[in-house]
Motif scaffolding. Structure first.
Motif, short mmCIF file in Angstrom:
data_model
loop_
_atom_site.label_atom_id
_atom_site.label_comp_id
_atom_site.label_asym_id
_atom_site.label_seq_id
_atom_site.Cartn_x
_atom_site.Cartn_y
_atom_site.Cartn_z
N TRP A 147 6.46 -5.16 -0.47
CA TRP A 147 6.02 -4.31 0.63
C TRP A 147 4.87 -3.39 0.20
O TRP A 147 4.03 -3.03 1.02
CB TRP A 147 7.18 -3.44 1.14
N LEU A 148 4.85 -3.02 -1.07
CA LEU A 148 3.89 -2.00 -1.51
C LEU A 148 2.66 -2.57 -2.21
O LEU A 148 1.56 -2.02 -2.06
CB LEU A 148 4.58 -1.02 -2.46
N PHE A 149 2.83 -3.65 -2.97
CA PHE A 149 1.74 -4.07 -3.85
C PHE A 149 1.36 -5.54 -3.63
O PHE A 149 2.14 -6.34 -3.10
CB PHE A 149 2.13 -3.86 -5.32
N ARG A 150 0.19 -5.84 -4.09
CA ARG A 150 -0.34 -7.20 -3.96
C ARG A 150 0.09 -8.04 -5.16
O ARG A 150 -0.10 -7.64 -6.31
CB ARG A 150 -1.86 -7.16 -3.87
N PRO A 151 0.66 -9.21 -4.93
CA PRO A 151 1.07 -10.06 -6.06
C PRO A 151 -0.15 -10.60 -6.81
O PRO A 151 -1.20 -10.86 -6.21
CB PRO A 151 1.87 -11.18 -5.40
N MET A 161 7.79 -12.26 -10.47
CA MET A 161 6.41 -12.10 -10.03
C MET A 161 5.85 -10.79 -10.56
O MET A 161 6.51 -9.76 -10.53
CB MET A 161 6.33 -12.13 -8.51
N ILE A 162 4.62 -10.81 -11.06
CA ILE A 162 3.95 -9.60 -11.52
C ILE A 162 3.06 -9.09 -10.39
O ILE A 162 2.28 -9.84 -9.81
CB ILE A 162 3.09 -9.88 -12.77
N PHE A 163 3.23 -7.81 -10.08
CA PHE A 163 2.47 -7.19 -8.99
C PHE A 163 1.40 -6.26 -9.55
O PHE A 163 1.65 -5.52 -10.52
CB PHE A 163 3.40 -6.41 -8.06
N SER A 164 0.22 -6.29 -8.94
CA SER A 164 -0.84 -5.37 -9.32
C SER A 164 -0.55 -4.00 -8.72
O SER A 164 0.49 -3.80 -8.07
CB SER A 164 -2.19 -5.87 -8.81
N ARG A 165 -1.46 -3.06 -8.90
CA ARG A 165 -1.32 -1.79 -8.23
C ARG A 165 -2.29 -1.67 -7.04
O ARG A 165 -2.54 -0.60 -6.53
CB ARG A 165 -1.53 -0.62 -9.21
N GLU A 166 -2.81 -2.82 -6.60
CA GLU A 166 -3.58 -2.85 -5.37
C GLU A 166 -2.62 -2.85 -4.18
O GLU A 166 -1.55 -3.48 -4.23
CB GLU A 166 -4.46 -4.12 -5.31
N ALA A 167 -2.99 -2.14 -3.12
CA ALA A 167 -2.11 -2.03 -1.96
C ALA A 167 -1.89 -3.39 -1.30
O ALA A 167 -2.83 -4.18 -1.15
CB ALA A 167 -2.70 -1.05 -0.95
N SER A 168 -0.65 -3.65 -0.90
CA SER A 168 -0.34 -4.88 -0.18
C SER A 168 -0.93 -4.82 1.22
O SER A 168 -1.32 -3.75 1.71
CB SER A 168 1.17 -5.05 -0.08
N ARG A 169 -0.97 -5.95 1.91
CA ARG A 169 -1.47 -5.96 3.28
C ARG A 169 -0.54 -5.16 4.20
O ARG A 169 -0.97 -4.60 5.20
CB ARG A 169 -1.65 -7.38 3.80
N TYR A 170 0.73 -5.07 3.84
CA TYR A 170 1.66 -4.27 4.63
C TYR A 170 1.37 -2.78 4.47
O TYR A 170 1.37 -2.02 5.44
CB TYR A 170 3.11 -4.55 4.19
N LEU A 171 1.11 -2.36 3.23
CA LEU A 171 0.80 -0.96 2.98
C LEU A 171 -0.53 -0.58 3.61
O LEU A 171 -0.70 0.52 4.15
CB LEU A 171 0.77 -0.69 1.47
N GLN A 172 -1.49 -1.49 3.58
CA GLN A 172 -2.78 -1.21 4.21
C GLN A 172 -2.62 -1.02 5.72
O GLN A 172 -3.23 -0.12 6.32
CB GLN A 172 -3.76 -2.36 3.91
N ARG A 173 -1.78 -1.87 6.32
CA ARG A 173 -1.52 -1.74 7.76
C ARG A 173 -0.80 -0.43 8.06
O ARG A 173 -1.10 0.26 9.04
CB ARG A 173 -0.65 -2.93 8.20
#
Length: 420
Positions: A147-151, A161-173
């Motif tokens: 929900w928070l980060f981009r895979p 799965m390792i997630f970056s610290r870039e905002a996910s599309r859900y967080l951007q919305r």
């Protein structure tokens, strides 16, 4: 060190210069530089109640100091930079070469440097952007991270799965809808929301706010993202990530695109230039240059410069983070104090926090109070072509302490809690 051609160029950038071109007048008993230093110290006593024009700020945040504007500056360039909203490129360029420029000080005179504050602040956020996953991710569920980060498309040795610290599309919305609600709340005063799309189609403020909250709930993933943020904050203790995200969101929220990928940032002058003639805070000041028989009498008023997109608290928080570790750092300021004749070095030396206006400059005989016709043009106050009008006398400048920011912090530092 500031070279001569930079100083001349920066005077030109200030615009609206109105130099008094009289060729006669009283001769100073001291040099123009000595008079300038005397005047700066006199103003320092009025503004900061200190004798050396340098106020040390608490918690290692640098200094406040008064510096005069390029000599004889009118308010024209500031007013143009603040009001030319329809010509966005000219508006941004004018502002970033004056109040939103990184500044230095050369022998008591403000120097507007080539780099703008939005440019250097974007670099700070880029240098310190959290990258990669943190150790505390193992405490979080996959859905929370999604929900928070981009895979990244990569997996750990455990198959996670390792997630970056870039905002996910859900967080951007989520942030898109949150920004609309925040904007509506800011426009509530004086019913300003009635004139701004998309709020203007509603009959009442309550209808507008309920509609925006409903859209946020149904289309902006409000419940899902906030639930994930709650778990993330509880388990991961991401103090650094939180403060970086808050600073980054302010920078994005108060930016407005105007074509070609360029942006302008919402910097406020309070009170606004249109209200300056009617300010009630004009203060009467007397100043007598050493060795002259006359006395300057004038009025000053101080107005504030607010930049809601610039989070200096974040800069001071990250200033010491990671020192002594293997992380690389970028130095922005060498921390030299604002001494008259001293050298200030760095990419982010200082910024303007207040504008000091002046009007009604009279040169008089202090005994008879009769006006004297020959103003001493080698003094700071003797250079205004229209001394009765409102002019820019100078600026209250925040000179930064020694600042260096970390680049690519080690993962264990990214998960340090606020208490640590």
């Amino acid at each position: 060190m500031i070279v001569v051609d930079t100083f001349v160029r920066c005077i030109a950038l200030a615009g609206g210069l109105a130099l008094h071109l009289a060729l006669s007048g009283p001769v100073l008993a001291q040099s123009a530089l000595e008079e300038r230093q005397q005047f700066l110290n006199a103003m320092g006593e009025k503004l900061f109640a200190v004798s050396d024009n340098s106020l040390l700020l608490p918690r290692d945040r640098g200094w406040q100091t008064f510096a005069v504007s390029p000599f004889g500056s009118s308010t024209e360039s500031l007013v143009e930079a603040y009001t030319e909203v329809d010509q966005r490129f000219a508006y941004s360029a004018a502002r970033e070469s004056t109040i939103d420029s990184v500044v230095s000080i050369d022998r008591g005179v403000v120097v507007f440097l080539a780099e703008s504050l939005p440019s250097i602040w974007g670099s700070v956020l880029s240098y310190t952007r959290p990258r990669g996953s943190v150790e505390a991710d193992r405490l979080l569920s996959g859905p929370t991270l999604r929900w928070l980060f981009r895979p990244t498309g990569k997996y750990s040795s455990r198959g996670d799965m390792i997630f970056s610290r870039e905002a996910s599309r859900y967080l951007q919305r989520y942030e898109e809808y949150r920004a609309k609600v925040q904007r509506l709340l800011e426009l509530e005063a004086n019913d300003a929301w009635k004139y701004v799309s998309p709020f203007s189609r509603y009959a009442t403020f309550r209808q507008a706010s309920e509609a925006q909250l409903h859209d946020w709930e149904t289309s902006g993933y409000k419940r899902e993202v906030e639930s994930a943020q709650l778990e993330f904050g509880h388990n991961a203790q991401p103090f650094f990530y939180r403060i970086w995200s808050e600073a980054n969101e302010k920078f994005k929220f108060f930016a407005e695109p105007y074509g070609g990928g360029l942006r302008t940032y919402e910097t406020l002058i309070l009170p606004s230039p249109s209200s300056w003639p009617g300010l009630v805070d004009w203060k009467n000041i007397r100043y007598r240059p050493a060795g002259l028989g006359g006395e300057f009498r004038f009025q000053v008023a101080v107005v504030s410069v607010r930049r809601p997109w610039l989070d200096l608290d974040f800069l001071f928080d990250v200033n010491g983070l990671g020192r002594g570790s293997e992380s690389a750092r970028v130095q922005l300021s060498d921390g030299s104090p604002p001494e008259f004749g001293g050298s200030l070095n760095g990419r982010f030396i200082g910024l303007i926090e207040q504008i000091v206006l002046v009007r009604g400059v009279d040169w008089i005989d202090p005994n008879s109070l009769a006006p004297l016709t020959d103003r001493p043009i080698d003094t700071v106050l003797g250079k205004f072509a229209y001394p009765q009008s409102i002019n820019v006398l100078g600026y209250v400048v925040h000179i930064l302490p020694k600042i260096s920011v970390p680049v690519d912090l080690p993962e264990y530092l990214l998960s340090v809690s606020e208490e640590n």
